[in-house]
Design a protein around this motif. Sequence first.
Motif, mmCIF file in Angstrom:
data_model
loop_
_atom_site.group_PDB
_atom_site.id
_atom_site.type_symbol
_atom_site.label_atom_id
_atom_site.label_comp_id
_atom_site.label_asym_id
_atom_site.label_seq_id
_atom_site.Cartn_x
_atom_site.Cartn_y
_atom_site.Cartn_z
ATOM 1 N N CYS A 99 0.833 -1.208 0.000
ATOM 2 C CA CYS A 99 0.000 0.000 0.000
ATOM 3 C C CYS A 99 0.864 1.253 0.000
ATOM 4 C CB CYS A 99 -0.898 0.031 1.228
ATOM 5 S SG CYS A 99 -2.173 -1.166 1.152
ATOM 6 N N SER A 100 1.919 1.250 0.809
ATOM 7 C CA SER A 100 2.799 2.417 0.866
ATOM 8 C C SER A 100 3.432 2.662 -0.496
ATOM 9 C CB SER A 100 3.908 2.198 1.885
ATOM 10 O OG SER A 100 3.357 1.884 3.120
ATOM 11 N N SER A 103 0.856 4.019 -3.001
ATOM 12 C CA SER A 103 0.431 5.414 -2.817
ATOM 13 C C SER A 103 1.573 6.390 -3.113
ATOM 14 C CB SER A 103 -0.137 5.635 -1.424
ATOM 15 O OG SER A 103 0.743 5.172 -0.465
ATOM 16 N N VAL A 104 2.813 6.010 -2.794
ATOM 17 C CA VAL A 104 3.936 6.887 -3.123
ATOM 18 C C VAL A 104 4.123 6.967 -4.641
ATOM 19 C CG1 VAL A 104 6.443 7.116 -2.950
ATOM 20 C CG2 VAL A 104 5.115 6.633 -0.924
ATOM 21 N N ALA B 42 -4.698 8.937 -1.506
ATOM 22 C CA ALA B 42 -4.549 8.156 -0.274
ATOM 23 C C ALA B 42 -5.427 8.720 0.842
ATOM 24 C CB ALA B 42 -3.092 8.145 0.166
ATOM 25 N N CYS B 99 -1.499 2.943 6.145
ATOM 26 C CA CYS B 99 -0.156 2.900 5.559
ATOM 27 C C CYS B 99 -0.029 3.892 4.414
ATOM 28 C CB CYS B 99 0.138 1.508 5.012
ATOM 29 S SG CYS B 99 0.357 0.334 6.296
ATOM 30 N N SER B 100 -1.056 3.964 3.562
ATOM 31 C CA SER B 100 -1.007 4.903 2.440
ATOM 32 C C SER B 100 -0.897 6.319 2.962
ATOM 33 C CB SER B 100 -2.268 4.776 1.592
ATOM 34 O OG SER B 100 -2.440 3.465 1.190
ATOM 35 N N SER B 103 2.592 7.024 4.419
ATOM 36 C CA SER B 103 3.690 7.180 3.461
ATOM 37 C C SER B 103 3.538 8.443 2.633
ATOM 38 C CB SER B 103 3.817 5.941 2.574
ATOM 39 O OG SER B 103 2.595 5.637 2.011
#
Lengths: 152, 152
Positions: A99-100, A103-104, B42, B99-100, B103
Motif C-alpha cells: 500500500c505504501s 500510494s507513493v 490516499a 499505511c497509504s 507514506s
Amino acid sequence: MDEVPGAFGTSASFALRFGQTVFSSASLLFMCFHVDFYSYTAFCFLVTVMGLVIPWSMTLLVIDAYSVFVEYIPAQRRHVLITLLGDMVWSHLTLAAACSTASVTNILLEAQPPCPTKSCSRYQLSASLAFLSWFLSAASCLFNFWLFPSLL
Amino acid sequence: MDEVPGAFGTSASFALRFGQTVFSSASLLFMCFHVDFYSYTAFCFLVTVMGLVIPWSMTLLVIDAYSVFVEYIPAQRRHVLITLLGDMVWSHLTLAAACSTASVTNILLEAQPPCPTKSCSRYQLSASLAFLSWFLSAASCLFNFWLFPSLL
C-alpha cells in the motif's frame, strides 16, 4: 484431526508457498534493478519486507515439498503455531509495504516534474506483485488459523 | 461451546468496538477539518474507509452493549460469520488506508515546498489513529475467528 487443505504440510500449502516465493522475488527484483529506491522510505520498506519474506516462504516451501513428495509430516501444534504467527506478521507487513509503495508511486506520477515512465512502471509492477504475494500469504495464514484450534 | 473473551457479544468485544468507534471517528475528524484532503488519493481512501468503518463498528457496539447490559445474545454461527467476514475486510482496508496516509505524509514532509506544519501534523495524527483502529479491529477479527470453528 481433519486435514485442512492449504494448511501446514499439504500440497495446496506447497502451491501457496511457491506463489509467495515467486511473487515476492519478482517484486524485489523489479524494485531493485536500475531504480533509485533508496530515495523513498516506502520503497526501502518494501525492499526490507520482501527481503525477509523470501527466506521465510522458501523455508516453508522446502518443508511442504518434503511433506508432499518425500514423507508426510503430520501437523504438530508447535509447528503450526510458529507458521501461523509468522504468516500473520508477514502478511500484514507485505500489505503495508504494498500500500505504501502504491500510494507513493501515485504521488510521484502526479508530481512536477513527473517521474520517468520507466521507473514508475517498475514501481507499479513491484507494488502489484507485492499485493499478489500478500494475497497468497493471507490465504496461508487463514488456513493455518482454521487448523490450529483442532490441535489444542 | 466455550465463550471466547473478545468474541461476539462479550464485554471485551464491547470494549474493542468502543475503541474502534472512537479511533476511527477521531481519525476521520482530524483528516476532514480545515484540510484539503481531496487533493490526494490516499487521503480520500482513508476518509472513505473510515466513513464506512464507523457505522459498522457502531452497529456492533450497540449489539454488544445489548448483549452485555440487557440480555445475553448467544453466539450463532451466522452472526459470527458475518461479523468475522466484515471485520476481516475492514481491518485490512483500515491498515491499507493507514499505511497509504502515513507514506504520503512522509513524502509531503520531504517535498519542496514542504507542506504546512499544521496540515502535516493532522495527517500524521489521522494516520496514527487509523493504525490504532486497525489494531483493535484485527483483535476483534482474531477472537471471532478463534470462536468460529467451535460453532460448526
